[in-house]
Design a protein around this motif. Structure first.
Motif, PDB file in Angstrom:
ATOM      1  N   GLU A  46      16.516  -3.091 -16.011  1.00 19.01           N
ATOM      2  CA  GLU A  46      16.472  -1.342 -15.633  1.00 19.01           C
ATOM      3  C   GLU A  46      15.441  -1.252 -14.869  1.00 19.01           C
ATOM      4  OE1 GLU A  46      18.002   0.715 -19.758  1.00 19.01           O
ATOM      5  OE2 GLU A  46      16.208  -0.508 -19.791  1.00 19.01           O
ATOM      6  N   ILE A  47      14.096  -1.880 -15.063  1.00 27.09           N
ATOM      7  CA  ILE A  47      12.806  -1.954 -14.165  1.00 27.09           C
ATOM      8  C   ILE A  47      13.235  -2.482 -12.842  1.00 27.09           C
ATOM      9  CG2 ILE A  47      11.914  -4.128 -14.976  1.00 27.09           C
ATOM     10  CD1 ILE A  47      10.246  -0.600 -14.630  1.00 27.09           C
ATOM     11  N   ASN A  48      13.879  -3.477 -12.817  1.00 29.55           N
ATOM     12  CA  ASN A  48      14.366  -4.055 -11.471  1.00 29.55           C
ATOM     13  C   ASN A  48      15.112  -3.088 -10.700  1.00 29.55           C
ATOM     14  OD1 ASN A  48      13.239  -6.505 -10.498  1.00 29.55           O
ATOM     15  ND2 ASN A  48      13.856  -7.441 -12.671  1.00 29.55           N
ATOM     16  N   LYS A  49      16.073  -2.292 -11.284  1.00 26.64           N
ATOM     17  CA  LYS A  49      16.770  -1.207 -10.666  1.00 26.64           C
ATOM     18  C   LYS A  49      15.914   0.062 -10.223  1.00 26.64           C
ATOM     19  CE  LYS A  49      20.789   1.701 -11.185  1.00 26.64           C
ATOM     20  NZ  LYS A  49      22.051   2.084 -12.068  1.00 26.64           N
ATOM     21  N   SER A  50      14.878   0.329 -10.922  1.00 32.62           N
ATOM     22  CA  SER A  50      14.065   1.439 -10.353  1.00 32.62           C
ATOM     23  C   SER A  50      13.244   0.876  -9.467  1.00 32.62           C
ATOM     24  CB  SER A  50      13.219   1.799 -11.808  1.00 32.62           C
ATOM     25  OG  SER A  50      13.805   2.317 -12.826  1.00 32.62           O
ATOM     26  N   LEU A  51      12.778  -0.303  -9.452  1.00 31.85           N
ATOM     27  CA  LEU A  51      11.963  -0.795  -8.233  1.00 31.85           C
ATOM     28  C   LEU A  51      12.816  -0.797  -7.078  1.00 31.85           C
ATOM     29  CD1 LEU A  51       9.388  -2.023  -7.159  1.00 31.85           C
ATOM     30  CD2 LEU A  51      10.057  -4.292  -7.938  1.00 31.85           C
ATOM     31  N   THR A  52      13.869  -1.442  -7.267  1.00 33.14           N
ATOM     32  CA  THR A  52      15.003  -1.494  -5.902  1.00 33.14           C
ATOM     33  C   THR A  52      15.225   0.059  -5.461  1.00 33.14           C
ATOM     34  OG1 THR A  52      15.797  -3.355  -6.978  1.00 33.14           O
ATOM     35  CG2 THR A  52      17.199  -2.042  -5.062  1.00 33.14           C
ATOM     36  N   ASN A  53      15.406   0.832  -6.203  1.00 31.77           N
ATOM     37  CA  ASN A  53      15.863   2.329  -5.632  1.00 31.77           C
ATOM     38  C   ASN A  53      14.473   2.882  -4.784  1.00 31.77           C
ATOM     39  OD1 ASN A  53      18.188   2.224  -6.919  1.00 31.77           O
ATOM     40  ND2 ASN A  53      17.759   3.235  -8.799  1.00 31.77           N
ATOM     41  N   ASN A 102       3.427   9.601 -13.414  1.00 33.09           N
ATOM     42  CA  ASN A 102       3.508  10.361 -14.583  1.00 33.09           C
ATOM     43  C   ASN A 102       5.037   9.920 -15.383  1.00 33.09           C
ATOM     44  OD1 ASN A 102       1.180  11.690 -14.431  1.00 33.09           O
ATOM     45  ND2 ASN A 102       2.170  13.412 -13.108  1.00 33.09           N
ATOM     46  N   LYS A 103       5.643   9.065 -14.329  1.00 30.76           N
ATOM     47  CA  LYS A 103       7.031   8.778 -14.941  1.00 30.76           C
ATOM     48  C   LYS A 103       6.918   7.189 -15.343  1.00 30.76           C
ATOM     49  CE  LYS A 103      10.635   9.274 -12.612  1.00 30.76           C
ATOM     50  NZ  LYS A 103      11.632   9.269 -11.278  1.00 30.76           N
ATOM     51  N   ILE A 104       7.662   6.977 -16.631  1.00 29.73           N
ATOM     52  CA  ILE A 104       7.309   5.775 -17.454  1.00 29.73           C
ATOM     53  C   ILE A 104       7.663   4.457 -16.364  1.00 29.73           C
ATOM     54  CG2 ILE A 104       8.298   4.302 -19.121  1.00 29.73           C
ATOM     55  CD1 ILE A 104       8.596   6.581 -20.902  1.00 29.73           C
ATOM     56  N   ASP A 105       8.870   4.414 -15.733  1.00 30.06           N
ATOM     57  CA  ASP A 105       9.135   3.436 -15.154  1.00 30.06           C
ATOM     58  C   ASP A 105       8.112   3.184 -13.724  1.00 30.06           C
ATOM     59  OD1 ASP A 105      10.171   5.758 -13.894  1.00 30.06           O
ATOM     60  OD2 ASP A 105      12.226   4.801 -12.895  1.00 30.06           O
ATOM     61  N   GLU A 106       7.854   4.353 -12.964  1.00 37.37           N
ATOM     62  CA  GLU A 106       7.031   4.115 -11.856  1.00 37.37           C
ATOM     63  C   GLU A 106       5.786   3.766 -12.160  1.00 37.37           C
ATOM     64  OE1 GLU A 106       7.486   6.725  -8.467  1.00 37.37           O
ATOM     65  OE2 GLU A 106       9.690   7.357  -9.070  1.00 37.37           O
ATOM     66  N   MET A 107       5.262   3.997 -13.340  1.00 37.12           N
ATOM     67  CA  MET A 107       3.819   3.888 -13.905  1.00 37.12           C
ATOM     68  C   MET A 107       4.003   2.260 -14.224  1.00 37.12           C
ATOM     69  SD  MET A 107       0.818   4.063 -14.412  1.00 37.12           S
ATOM     70  CE  MET A 107      -0.266   5.576 -14.693  1.00 37.12           C
ATOM     71  N   ILE A 108       4.943   1.891 -14.695  1.00 33.81           N
ATOM     72  CA  ILE A 108       5.140   0.302 -15.221  1.00 33.81           C
ATOM     73  C   ILE A 108       4.957  -0.381 -13.753  1.00 33.81           C
ATOM     74  CG2 ILE A 108       6.738  -1.401 -15.702  1.00 33.81           C
ATOM     75  CD1 ILE A 108       7.799   0.647 -17.918  1.00 33.81           C
ATOM     76  N   ILE A 164      11.309  -0.220   2.335  1.00 26.67           N
ATOM     77  CA  ILE A 164      10.573  -1.425   2.277  1.00 26.67           C
ATOM     78  C   ILE A 164      11.719  -2.507   1.871  1.00 26.67           C
ATOM     79  CG2 ILE A 164       8.810  -2.433   0.831  1.00 26.67           C
ATOM     80  CD1 ILE A 164       7.635   0.195   0.810  1.00 26.67           C
ATOM     81  N   PRO A 165      11.607  -3.532   2.406  1.00 26.59           N
ATOM     82  CA  PRO A 165      12.378  -4.661   1.782  1.00 26.59           C
ATOM     83  C   PRO A 165      12.311  -4.924   0.430  1.00 26.59           C
ATOM     84  CG  PRO A 165      11.250  -5.188   3.752  1.00 26.59           C
ATOM     85  CD  PRO A 165      10.711  -3.863   3.419  1.00 26.59           C
ATOM     86  N   ARG A 166      13.625  -5.290  -0.106  1.00 23.04           N
ATOM     87  CA  ARG A 166      13.652  -5.411  -1.678  1.00 23.04           C
ATOM     88  C   ARG A 166      12.863  -6.638  -2.257  1.00 23.04           C
ATOM     89  NH1 ARG A 166      18.811  -7.580  -5.127  1.00 23.04           N
ATOM     90  NH2 ARG A 166      17.787  -7.211  -7.373  1.00 23.04           N
ATOM     91  N   ILE A 167      12.034  -6.454  -3.291  1.00 23.84           N
ATOM     92  CA  ILE A 167      11.536  -7.716  -4.115  1.00 23.84           C
ATOM     93  C   ILE A 167      12.046  -7.514  -5.375  1.00 23.84           C
ATOM     94  CG2 ILE A 167       9.731  -8.245  -2.302  1.00 23.84           C
ATOM     95  CD1 ILE A 167       7.879  -6.834  -4.650  1.00 23.84           C
ATOM     96  N   THR A 168      11.769  -8.289  -6.046  1.00 20.99           N
ATOM     97  CA  THR A 168      12.016  -8.396  -7.839  1.00 20.99           C
ATOM     98  C   THR A 168      10.711  -7.636  -8.294  1.00 20.99           C
ATOM     99  OG1 THR A 168      11.141 -10.527  -8.451  1.00 20.99           O
ATOM    100  CG2 THR A 168      13.488 -10.274  -7.721  1.00 20.99           C
ATOM    101  N   SER A 190       0.782  -1.078  -0.039  1.00 22.07           N
ATOM    102  CA  SER A 190      -0.002  -0.047   0.080  1.00 22.07           C
ATOM    103  C   SER A 190       0.968   1.325  -0.003  1.00 22.07           C
ATOM    104  CB  SER A 190      -0.977  -0.065   1.331  1.00 22.07           C
ATOM    105  OG  SER A 190      -1.806   1.168   1.110  1.00 22.07           O
ATOM    106  N   ILE A 191       1.820   1.195   0.679  1.00 20.80           N
ATOM    107  CA  ILE A 191       2.960   2.447   0.858  1.00 20.80           C
ATOM    108  C   ILE A 191       3.391   2.600  -0.475  1.00 20.80           C
ATOM    109  CG2 ILE A 191       5.021   3.341   1.743  1.00 20.80           C
ATOM    110  CD1 ILE A 191       4.221   1.725   4.465  1.00 20.80           C
ATOM    111  N   LEU A 192       3.960   1.537  -1.097  1.00 18.99           N
ATOM    112  CA  LEU A 192       4.606   1.456  -2.535  1.00 18.99           C
ATOM    113  C   LEU A 192       3.614   2.326  -3.474  1.00 18.99           C
ATOM    114  CD1 LEU A 192       6.860   0.962  -4.477  1.00 18.99           C
ATOM    115  CD2 LEU A 192       5.911  -1.259  -4.748  1.00 18.99           C
TER     116      LEU A 192
END
Length: 362
Positions: free
Chosen positions: A282-289, A183-189, A296-300, A174-176
């Motif tokens: 690239e998307i996994n890196k965006s999610l990790t960041n 509005n950003k490509i990676d975060e909308m994905i 929040i603990p990392r997931i893929t 929920s926090i995520l």
């Protein structure tokens, strides 16, 4: 027919034979100090290779034979993506074994190569690499190009990847989704995956035609080959073609996103101005960041799919509905994937059943 002659200070044998097309060929080898050594070597060749064209074939480099093998046995049978994986293996073979000839590939040399590959790859990747080479060499063994299987009893190792959580808790999920800049490509994905459970290829394959904002659903009918960049592809299975219901907030965010970005006809909505779609790394890196910034603990990225399904099950959504939403080919796939959750819910259901019966009897 075998003949021997002295060349300078050494002896040479020459064996004449017909190849598979009936043409006469010659197999020569020199460097023997004594004629008896040349005779012994020629006899050994004739014993080991009754079909002398195989002896000539054993002079071919492993990488060359492997490339011919995949072109004959795999190219028109497997998908383009799978064939690309076979081609990647060919590149790794050359990097590790160079132009090593088939006849010179011993069990020791093969194990050394596997160990070298394992230094930079996970055990699962090493196992796949080994299986592809072994399948090729078993063909060479059948053709008597080689006399023994150098891959037999190979020891498979690999680097240990750090363990990553498979799912987020409901609170962290929920926090995520509340803190993503959609509005950003990676975060909308990331947002779409988190609220729909769609696979990555399905998400980045979306076009403007795939949204029905009035009815409130996303249509999944294709995927995008983000890895090998071959364009649109068929879905993983027929059951992957589906309609996913979305809420009003998701509809609003998608509308806002589409207003801010321009697209060509039938262009994926997550392709940037340079016609690039983020690859999985690239998307996994965006999610990790993003997860790190929120503590929040990392997931893929694929973990978002598991998180979505897990939350729905915990919230009481039926396994059948979750299975259809995920696009699984059958409910058994969903049950086996999320067995631990289903068992927990069954335990809770047992308590509810007892409570209902107690209340009824009182």
């Amino acid at each position: 027919m075998v003949s021997y002659r002295k060349r300078g200070h050494v002896w040479q044998y020459e064996i004449s034979y017909k190849d598979q097309f009936g043409k006469y060929k010659k197999l020569r080898k020199s460097g023997f100090e004594h004629k008896s050594e040349a005779i012994l070597a020629a006899s050994q060749i004739q014993i080991e290779y009754p079909n002398l064209s195989s002896a000539k074939s054993s002079e071919e480099p492993l990488v060359s034979y492997y490339k011919r093998w995949i072109n004959v046995f795999k190219k028109n049978v497997v998908s383009k993506i799978t064939f690309n994986k076979y081609q990647n293996t060919a590149q790794h073979i050359y990097e590790i074994f160079g132009d090593l000839k088939l006849k010179d590939l011993t069990k020791l040399r093969y194990q050394e190569g596997i160990n070298q590959f394992a230094k930079t790859h996970a055990k699962r990747t090493v196992s796949c690499f080994h299986k592809q080479i072994r399948a090729c060499l078993l063909e060479a063994l059948d053709e008597k190009i080689i006399m023994a299987d150098p891959t037999r009893k190979a020891v498979i190792t690999g680097i240990e990847r750090p363990k990553i959580n498979k799912v987020l808790s409901y609170k962290n999920w929920s926090i995520l989704i509340k803190n993503l800049n959609t509005n950003k490509i990676d975060e909308m994905i990331i947002f779409i995956a988190a609220v729909t459970g769609m696979r990555y290829g399905e998400v980045v394959g979306l076009t403007t035609k795939d949204f029905d904002f009035k009815s409130g659903y996303i249509s999944v009918n294709k995927t995008w080959d983000y890895k090998y960049k071959t364009g649109f592809m068929k879905t993983k299975t027929k059951s992957s073609i589906r309609k996913i219901a979305i809420d009003e907030q998701t509809v609003f965010k998608l509308k806002e996103y589409l207003k801010l970005h321009e697209f060509k006809n039938n262009q994926p909505i997550f392709m940037n101005k340079k016609d690039h779609i983020l690859v999985s790394a690239e998307i996994n890196k965006s999610l990790t960041n993003k997860l790190e910034s929120l503590n929040i603990p990392r997931i893929t990225f694929h973990g978002l799919r598991h998180t979505h399904a897990s939350i729905l099950l915990y919230k009481g959504v039926s396994v059948l509905s979750v299975s259809r939403r995920l696009g699984h080919s059958n409910i058994t796939t969903t049950q086996s994937t999320y067995l631990h959750i289903i068992r927990e819910l069954q335990s809770q259901d047992q308590d509810k059943i007892i409570s209902i019966l107690d209340n009824a009897i009182k």
